[in-house]
Design a protein around this motif. Structure first.
Motif, PDB file in Angstrom:
ATOM      1  N   LEU A   1       0.834  -1.205   0.000  1.00  0.00           N
ATOM      2  CA  LEU A   1       0.000   0.000   0.000  1.00  0.00           C
ATOM      3  C   LEU A   1       0.872   1.259   0.000  1.00  0.00           C
ATOM      4  CD1 LEU A   1      -2.619  -1.176   2.639  1.00  0.00           C
ATOM      5  CD2 LEU A   1      -3.105  -0.689   0.229  1.00  0.00           C
ATOM      6  N   TYR A   2       1.902   1.252   0.829  1.00  0.00           N
ATOM      7  CA  TYR A   2       2.806   2.404   0.925  1.00  0.00           C
ATOM      8  C   TYR A   2       3.488   2.680  -0.414  1.00  0.00           C
ATOM      9  CZ  TYR A   2       7.383   4.546   1.703  1.00  0.00           C
ATOM     10  OH  TYR A   2       8.514   5.302   1.590  1.00  0.00           O
ATOM     11  N   ARG A   3       4.021   1.646  -1.036  1.00  0.00           N
ATOM     12  CA  ARG A   3       4.723   1.860  -2.308  1.00  0.00           C
ATOM     13  C   ARG A   3       3.762   2.347  -3.393  1.00  0.00           C
ATOM     14  NH1 ARG A   3       9.650  -2.305  -3.385  1.00  0.00           N
ATOM     15  NH2 ARG A   3      10.343  -2.580  -1.242  1.00  0.00           N
ATOM     16  N   THR A   4       2.542   1.857  -3.351  1.00  0.00           N
ATOM     17  CA  THR A   4       1.567   2.270  -4.349  1.00  0.00           C
ATOM     18  C   THR A   4       1.245   3.752  -4.243  1.00  0.00           C
ATOM     19  OG1 THR A   4       0.565   0.068  -4.396  1.00  0.00           O
ATOM     20  CG2 THR A   4      -0.762   1.891  -5.231  1.00  0.00           C
ATOM     21  N   ILE A   5       1.013   4.231  -3.034  1.00  0.00           N
ATOM     22  CA  ILE A   5       0.620   5.631  -2.874  1.00  0.00           C
ATOM     23  C   ILE A   5       1.815   6.582  -2.879  1.00  0.00           C
ATOM     24  CG2 ILE A   5      -1.502   5.031  -1.659  1.00  0.00           C
ATOM     25  CD1 ILE A   5      -0.187   5.695   0.956  1.00  0.00           C
ATOM     26  N   TYR A   6       3.036   6.045  -2.663  1.00  0.00           N
ATOM     27  CA  TYR A   6       4.218   6.911  -2.596  1.00  0.00           C
ATOM     28  C   TYR A   6       5.039   6.894  -3.889  1.00  0.00           C
ATOM     29  CZ  TYR A   6       8.216   9.249  -0.379  1.00  0.00           C
ATOM     30  OH  TYR A   6       9.219  10.129  -0.054  1.00  0.00           O
ATOM     31  N   TRP A   7       4.703   6.015  -4.806  1.00  0.00           N
ATOM     32  CA  TRP A   7       5.516   5.771  -6.001  1.00  0.00           C
ATOM     33  C   TRP A   7       5.913   7.055  -6.726  1.00  0.00           C
ATOM     34  CZ3 TRP A   7       7.888   1.523  -7.855  1.00  0.00           C
ATOM     35  CH2 TRP A   7       8.385   1.575  -9.165  1.00  0.00           C
ATOM     36  N   ASP A   8       4.982   7.922  -7.007  1.00  0.00           N
ATOM     37  CA  ASP A   8       5.258   9.140  -7.764  1.00  0.00           C
ATOM     38  C   ASP A   8       5.665  10.313  -6.884  1.00  0.00           C
ATOM     39  OD1 ASP A   8       4.643   7.931 -10.226  1.00  0.00           O
ATOM     40  OD2 ASP A   8       2.502   8.322  -9.949  1.00  0.00           O
ATOM     41  N   LYS A   9       5.804  10.076  -5.581  1.00  0.00           N
ATOM     42  CA  LYS A   9       6.104  11.167  -4.642  1.00  0.00           C
ATOM     43  C   LYS A   9       7.543  11.129  -4.142  1.00  0.00           C
ATOM     44  CE  LYS A   9       1.640  12.026  -4.708  1.00  0.00           C
ATOM     45  NZ  LYS A   9       1.078  13.199  -5.416  1.00  0.00           N
ATOM     46  N   ARG A  10       8.301  10.132  -4.568  1.00  0.00           N
ATOM     47  CA  ARG A  10       9.639   9.944  -4.009  1.00  0.00           C
ATOM     48  C   ARG A  10      10.576  11.096  -4.367  1.00  0.00           C
ATOM     49  NH1 ARG A  10      10.989   4.172  -6.419  1.00  0.00           N
ATOM     50  NH2 ARG A  10       9.629   5.032  -8.042  1.00  0.00           N
ATOM     51  N   LYS A  11      11.045  11.784  -3.370  1.00  0.00           N
ATOM     52  CA  LYS A  11      12.063  12.818  -3.563  1.00  0.00           C
ATOM     53  C   LYS A  11      12.792  13.027  -2.242  1.00  0.00           C
ATOM     54  CE  LYS A  11       9.060  16.821  -2.648  1.00  0.00           C
ATOM     55  NZ  LYS A  11       8.594  18.121  -3.184  1.00  0.00           N
ATOM     56  N   GLU A  12      14.017  13.481  -2.334  1.00  0.00           N
ATOM     57  CA  GLU A  12      14.828  13.653  -1.137  1.00  0.00           C
ATOM     58  C   GLU A  12      14.372  14.868  -0.330  1.00  0.00           C
ATOM     59  OE1 GLU A  12      18.592  16.407  -2.344  1.00  0.00           O
ATOM     60  OE2 GLU A  12      18.750  14.306  -2.931  1.00  0.00           O
ATOM     61  N   VAL A  13      14.680  14.834   0.953  1.00  0.00           N
ATOM     62  CA  VAL A  13      14.505  16.015   1.796  1.00  0.00           C
ATOM     63  C   VAL A  13      15.406  17.112   1.237  1.00  0.00           C
ATOM     64  CG1 VAL A  13      15.006  16.951   4.086  1.00  0.00           C
ATOM     65  CG2 VAL A  13      13.797  14.775   3.867  1.00  0.00           C
ATOM     66  N   ALA A  14      14.911  18.316   1.197  1.00  0.00           N
ATOM     67  CA  ALA A  14      15.622  19.429   0.560  1.00  0.00           C
ATOM     68  C   ALA A  14      17.061  19.556   1.078  1.00  0.00           C
ATOM     69  CB  ALA A  14      14.873  20.737   0.807  1.00  0.00           C
ATOM     70  N   GLY A  15      17.997  19.655   0.138  1.00  0.00           N
ATOM     71  CA  GLY A  15      19.403  19.875   0.477  1.00  0.00           C
ATOM     72  C   GLY A  15      20.192  18.630   0.799  1.00  0.00           C
ATOM     73  N   LEU A  16      19.553  17.445   0.751  1.00  0.00           N
ATOM     74  CA  LEU A  16      20.232  16.226   1.192  1.00  0.00           C
ATOM     75  C   LEU A  16      21.473  15.909   0.375  1.00  0.00           C
ATOM     76  CD1 LEU A  16      20.394  13.590   2.857  1.00  0.00           C
ATOM     77  CD2 LEU A  16      18.922  12.539   1.117  1.00  0.00           C
ATOM     78  N   THR A  17      21.351  15.828  -0.940  1.00  0.00           N
ATOM     79  CA  THR A  17      22.492  15.421  -1.765  1.00  0.00           C
ATOM     80  C   THR A  17      23.664  16.365  -1.600  1.00  0.00           C
ATOM     81  OG1 THR A  17      21.131  14.262  -3.396  1.00  0.00           O
ATOM     82  CG2 THR A  17      23.285  15.013  -4.120  1.00  0.00           C
ATOM     83  N   GLU A  18      23.413  17.650  -1.571  1.00  0.00           N
ATOM     84  CA  GLU A  18      24.504  18.614  -1.394  1.00  0.00           C
ATOM     85  C   GLU A  18      25.178  18.431  -0.046  1.00  0.00           C
ATOM     86  OE1 GLU A  18      25.848  20.558  -3.707  1.00  0.00           O
ATOM     87  OE2 GLU A  18      24.437  19.496  -5.010  1.00  0.00           O
ATOM     88  N   PHE A  19      24.387  18.133   0.979  1.00  0.00           N
ATOM     89  CA  PHE A  19      24.963  17.898   2.304  1.00  0.00           C
ATOM     90  C   PHE A  19      25.799  16.629   2.318  1.00  0.00           C
ATOM     91  CE2 PHE A  19      24.598  16.131   6.667  1.00  0.00           C
ATOM     92  CZ  PHE A  19      25.327  17.104   7.329  1.00  0.00           C
ATOM     93  N   LEU A  20      25.317  15.573   1.672  1.00  0.00           N
ATOM     94  CA  LEU A  20      26.081  14.331   1.602  1.00  0.00           C
ATOM     95  C   LEU A  20      27.392  14.531   0.859  1.00  0.00           C
ATOM     96  CD1 LEU A  20      23.221  11.776   0.799  1.00  0.00           C
ATOM     97  CD2 LEU A  20      24.483  11.985   2.959  1.00  0.00           C
ATOM     98  N   LYS A  21      27.347  15.250  -0.249  1.00  0.00           N
ATOM     99  CA  LYS A  21      28.565  15.531  -1.013  1.00  0.00           C
ATOM    100  C   LYS A  21      29.565  16.319  -0.179  1.00  0.00           C
ATOM    101  CE  LYS A  21      26.509  15.659  -5.673  1.00  0.00           C
ATOM    102  NZ  LYS A  21      26.178  16.555  -6.820  1.00  0.00           N
ATOM    103  N   ALA A  22      29.076  17.348   0.490  1.00  0.00           N
ATOM    104  CA  ALA A  22      29.964  18.187   1.301  1.00  0.00           C
ATOM    105  C   ALA A  22      30.550  17.400   2.463  1.00  0.00           C
ATOM    106  CB  ALA A  22      29.185  19.401   1.818  1.00  0.00           C
ATOM    107  N   SER A  23      29.757  16.504   3.037  1.00  0.00           N
ATOM    108  CA  SER A  23      30.236  15.706   4.170  1.00  0.00           C
ATOM    109  C   SER A  23      31.307  14.719   3.744  1.00  0.00           C
ATOM    110  CB  SER A  23      29.052  14.966   4.810  1.00  0.00           C
ATOM    111  OG  SER A  23      28.106  15.884   5.320  1.00  0.00           O
TER     112      SER A  23
END
Length: 241
Positions: A80-102
Protein backbone atom coordinates in the motif's frame (compact mmCIF):
# COMPACT_ATOMS: atom_id res chain seq x y z
CA UNK A 1 38.56 17.84 10.32
CA UNK A 2 40.55 17.07 13.51
CA UNK A 3 43.67 14.88 13.22
CA UNK A 4 42.15 11.93 15.06
CA UNK A 5 39.45 9.35 14.34
CA UNK A 6 37.04 10.77 11.76
CA UNK A 7 33.55 11.78 12.64
CA UNK A 8 30.72 9.68 11.26
CA UNK A 9 27.24 10.68 10.19
CA UNK A 10 24.63 7.94 10.54
CA UNK A 11 21.28 8.48 8.86
CA UNK A 12 17.92 6.91 9.44
CA UNK A 13 16.00 6.64 6.16
CA UNK A 14 12.26 7.29 6.48
CA UNK A 15 11.63 10.87 7.54
CA UNK A 16 15.31 11.77 7.18
CA UNK A 17 16.37 11.06 3.60
CA UNK A 18 12.75 11.43 2.50
CA UNK A 19 9.73 13.17 4.02
CA UNK A 20 7.33 10.24 3.80
CA UNK A 21 5.70 9.87 7.22
CA UNK A 22 2.28 11.01 5.98
CA UNK A 23 2.35 8.31 3.31
CA UNK A 24 3.50 5.68 5.79
CA UNK A 25 0.63 6.67 8.08
CA UNK A 26 -1.86 6.52 5.20
CA UNK A 27 -0.73 2.99 4.32
CA UNK A 28 -1.11 1.86 7.94
CA UNK A 29 -4.54 3.50 8.13
CA UNK A 30 -5.72 1.67 5.01
CA UNK A 31 -4.46 -1.61 6.47
CA UNK A 32 -6.21 -0.92 9.78
CA UNK A 33 -9.44 -0.22 7.91
CA UNK A 34 -9.20 -3.58 6.17
CA UNK A 35 -8.53 -5.30 9.50
CA UNK A 36 -11.39 -3.52 11.27
CA UNK A 37 -9.06 -1.61 13.62
CA UNK A 38 -9.71 1.93 14.84
CA UNK A 39 -6.10 2.83 15.73
CA UNK A 40 -5.04 6.32 14.65
CA UNK A 41 -1.99 5.63 12.48
CA UNK A 42 -0.50 9.12 12.66
CA UNK A 43 -0.50 9.16 16.46
CA UNK A 44 0.82 5.60 16.47
CA UNK A 45 3.76 6.53 14.26
CA UNK A 46 4.55 9.58 16.37
CA UNK A 47 5.46 7.16 19.16
CA UNK A 48 6.75 4.18 17.20
CA UNK A 49 8.05 5.38 13.84
CA UNK A 50 11.47 3.86 13.23
CA UNK A 51 10.59 0.42 14.52
CA UNK A 52 10.15 -2.51 12.10
CA UNK A 53 6.56 -2.68 10.81
CA UNK A 54 5.93 -6.06 12.44
CA UNK A 55 6.90 -4.62 15.84
CA UNK A 56 4.60 -1.63 15.32
CA UNK A 57 1.76 -3.95 14.33
CA UNK A 58 2.27 -6.09 17.44
CA UNK A 59 1.04 -3.19 19.58
CA UNK A 60 -2.31 -2.60 17.85
CA UNK A 61 -3.92 -5.97 18.53
CA UNK A 62 -5.65 -6.82 21.81
CA UNK A 63 -4.26 -10.36 21.74
CA UNK A 64 -1.12 -12.00 20.40
CA UNK A 65 -0.92 -12.45 16.64
CA UNK A 66 1.32 -15.15 15.10
CA UNK A 67 4.56 -13.82 13.65
CA UNK A 68 3.72 -15.18 10.20
CA UNK A 69 0.45 -13.25 10.13
CA UNK A 70 2.19 -10.06 11.31
CA UNK A 71 4.66 -10.47 8.46
CA UNK A 72 1.76 -10.84 6.02
CA UNK A 73 0.17 -7.65 7.37
CA UNK A 74 3.50 -5.83 7.15
CA UNK A 75 3.90 -6.92 3.53
CA UNK A 76 0.40 -5.68 2.78
CA UNK A 77 1.20 -2.33 4.38
CA UNK A 78 4.42 -2.13 2.35
CA UNK A 79 2.51 -2.72 -0.89
CA UNK A 80 0.00 0.00 0.00
CA UNK A 81 2.81 2.40 0.93
CA UNK A 82 4.72 1.86 -2.31
CA UNK A 83 1.57 2.27 -4.35
CA UNK A 84 0.62 5.63 -2.87
CA UNK A 85 4.22 6.91 -2.60
CA UNK A 86 5.52 5.77 -6.00
CA UNK A 87 5.26 9.14 -7.76
CA UNK A 88 6.10 11.17 -4.64
CA UNK A 89 9.64 9.94 -4.01
CA UNK A 90 12.06 12.82 -3.56
CA UNK A 91 14.83 13.65 -1.14
CA UNK A 92 14.51 16.01 1.80
CA UNK A 93 15.62 19.43 0.56
CA UNK A 94 19.40 19.88 0.48
CA UNK A 95 20.23 16.23 1.19
CA UNK A 96 22.49 15.42 -1.76
CA UNK A 97 24.50 18.61 -1.39
CA UNK A 98 24.96 17.90 2.30
CA UNK A 99 26.08 14.33 1.60
CA UNK A 100 28.56 15.53 -1.01
CA UNK A 101 29.96 18.19 1.30
CA UNK A 102 30.24 15.71 4.17
CA UNK A 103 32.18 13.23 2.06
CA UNK A 104 34.48 16.03 0.92
CA UNK A 105 34.99 17.05 4.55
CA UNK A 106 36.15 13.55 5.47
CA UNK A 107 33.10 12.23 7.30
CA UNK A 108 32.30 8.54 7.23
CA UNK A 109 28.64 8.07 6.30
CA UNK A 110 26.31 5.24 7.22
CA UNK A 111 22.64 4.36 6.83
CA UNK A 112 20.94 2.57 9.71
CA UNK A 113 17.27 1.79 9.20
CA UNK A 114 14.49 -0.52 10.31
CA UNK A 115 13.60 -1.16 6.66
CA UNK A 116 14.65 -4.15 4.57
CA UNK A 117 17.00 -4.19 1.59
CA UNK A 118 14.27 -4.03 -1.03
CA UNK A 119 12.64 -1.01 0.61
CA UNK A 120 16.00 0.71 0.91
CA UNK A 121 16.66 0.18 -2.78
CA UNK A 122 13.20 1.54 -3.57
CA UNK A 123 14.34 4.83 -2.01
CA UNK A 124 18.09 5.36 -2.23
CA UNK A 125 18.54 3.87 -5.69
CA UNK A 126 15.63 5.88 -7.03
CA UNK A 127 17.25 9.00 -5.53
CA UNK A 128 20.67 7.87 -6.81
CA UNK A 129 22.41 8.46 -3.48
CA UNK A 130 23.69 4.97 -2.59
CA UNK A 131 27.24 6.00 -3.55
CA UNK A 132 27.42 8.40 -0.61
CA UNK A 133 27.01 5.69 2.03
CA UNK A 134 30.01 3.68 3.21
CA UNK A 135 27.79 1.27 5.15
CA UNK A 136 24.11 0.30 4.91
CA UNK A 137 22.55 -1.56 7.85
CA UNK A 138 19.02 -2.95 7.58
CA UNK A 139 16.51 -4.65 9.87
CA UNK A 140 17.89 -8.00 8.71
CA UNK A 141 21.36 -7.23 10.08
CA UNK A 142 20.34 -6.94 13.75
CA UNK A 143 18.44 -9.02 16.28
CA UNK A 144 16.68 -6.04 17.86
CA UNK A 145 15.51 -2.96 15.99
CA UNK A 146 15.02 0.54 17.36
CA UNK A 147 14.60 1.71 20.10
CA UNK A 148 17.35 -0.82 20.91
CA UNK A 149 20.87 0.35 20.13
CA UNK A 150 21.83 -2.54 17.83
CA UNK A 151 21.27 -0.75 14.50
CA UNK A 152 23.51 2.19 15.34
CA UNK A 153 26.10 0.16 17.24
CA UNK A 154 26.58 -2.11 14.22
CA UNK A 155 26.66 0.82 11.78
CA UNK A 156 29.42 2.52 13.78
CA UNK A 157 31.36 -0.74 14.08
CA UNK A 158 31.20 -1.29 10.33
CA UNK A 159 32.30 2.31 9.74
CA UNK A 160 35.21 1.86 12.15
CA UNK A 161 34.29 4.96 14.15
CA UNK A 162 33.79 5.01 17.95
CA UNK A 163 30.28 5.92 19.14
CA UNK A 164 31.35 9.18 20.74
CA UNK A 165 32.41 10.45 17.32
CA UNK A 166 29.14 9.51 15.63
CA UNK A 167 26.10 11.71 15.20
CA UNK A 168 22.76 10.22 14.23
CA UNK A 169 20.17 12.00 12.07
CA UNK A 170 16.70 10.95 13.22
CA UNK A 171 13.10 12.02 12.79
CA UNK A 172 11.67 9.49 15.24
CA UNK A 173 11.51 9.43 19.01
CA UNK A 174 12.47 5.75 19.19
CA UNK A 175 15.41 6.46 16.88
CA UNK A 176 16.63 9.26 19.12
CA UNK A 177 16.52 6.85 22.05
CA UNK A 178 18.42 4.24 20.05
CA UNK A 179 21.16 6.80 19.38
CA UNK A 180 21.57 7.61 23.07
CA UNK A 181 21.59 3.93 24.00
CA UNK A 182 24.38 3.47 21.45
CA UNK A 183 26.41 6.26 23.08
CA UNK A 184 25.88 8.73 20.23
CA UNK A 185 24.51 12.23 19.90
CA UNK A 186 21.59 13.07 17.69
CA UNK A 187 20.42 15.75 15.27
CA UNK A 188 16.66 15.66 14.79
CA UNK A 189 14.56 16.41 11.73
CA UNK A 190 11.08 17.82 12.31
CA UNK A 191 9.50 15.92 9.41
CA UNK A 192 7.47 13.55 11.58
CA UNK A 193 7.01 15.05 15.04
CA UNK A 194 7.13 18.52 16.54
CA UNK A 195 10.58 19.72 17.65
CA UNK A 196 9.59 19.91 21.33
CA UNK A 197 8.76 16.20 21.38
CA UNK A 198 12.43 15.18 21.17
CA UNK A 199 14.44 14.62 24.32
CA UNK A 200 17.80 16.32 23.83
CA UNK A 201 19.02 16.59 20.21
CA UNK A 202 22.00 18.79 19.34
CA UNK A 203 19.60 20.76 17.17
CA UNK A 204 16.39 20.28 15.22
CA UNK A 205 16.34 21.02 11.48
CA UNK A 206 13.48 20.93 9.00
CA UNK A 207 15.77 19.87 6.12
CA UNK A 208 19.42 20.04 5.03
CA UNK A 209 19.22 23.38 3.26
CA UNK A 210 22.09 25.58 4.46
CA UNK A 211 23.19 22.88 6.93
CA UNK A 212 26.93 22.14 6.70
CA UNK A 213 29.54 19.65 7.96
CA UNK A 214 31.20 22.55 9.77
CA UNK A 215 27.99 23.13 11.72
CA UNK A 216 27.92 19.46 12.71
CA UNK A 217 31.45 19.66 14.11
CA UNK A 218 30.60 22.86 15.99
CA UNK A 219 27.56 21.20 17.57
CA UNK A 220 29.55 18.11 18.57
CA UNK A 221 32.25 20.25 20.16
CA UNK A 222 29.70 22.40 21.98
CA UNK A 223 27.86 19.36 23.37
CA UNK A 224 30.45 16.68 24.16
CA UNK A 225 28.24 14.59 26.46
CA UNK A 226 25.76 11.98 25.25
CA UNK A 227 22.31 12.31 26.90
CA UNK A 228 21.10 9.37 28.94
CA UNK A 229 18.10 7.60 27.39
CA UNK A 230 14.77 8.77 28.75
CA UNK A 231 13.17 6.24 31.10
CA UNK A 232 9.73 7.56 30.16
CA UNK A 233 10.32 7.18 26.43
CA UNK A 234 11.75 3.70 26.95
CA UNK A 235 8.74 2.63 29.01
CA UNK A 236 6.66 -0.04 27.31
CA UNK A 237 3.41 1.79 28.10
CA UNK A 238 4.69 4.81 26.20
CA UNK A 239 5.33 2.62 23.18
CA UNK A 240 1.86 1.08 23.07
CA UNK A 241 -0.89 2.40 20.85
Amino acid sequence: MPNQAPYALIFDMDGVLIDNTAYQARAFQLLFRDLGLTTNARRLLERQNGMPATKILETVFASDVPKKKLTTYADQREFLYRTIYWDKRKEVAGLTEFLKASRAAGFKIGLGTGSGLDTIGYIIDHLDIRQYFDVVITKDDVDKGKPHADTYVLTARELGVPPERCVVFEDALVGEQAAYKAGMRCIALSTSVKPDKFQAPLTVIKDFTDFTPKKVVELLEQHPNVPKPSKQMANRQYMQA
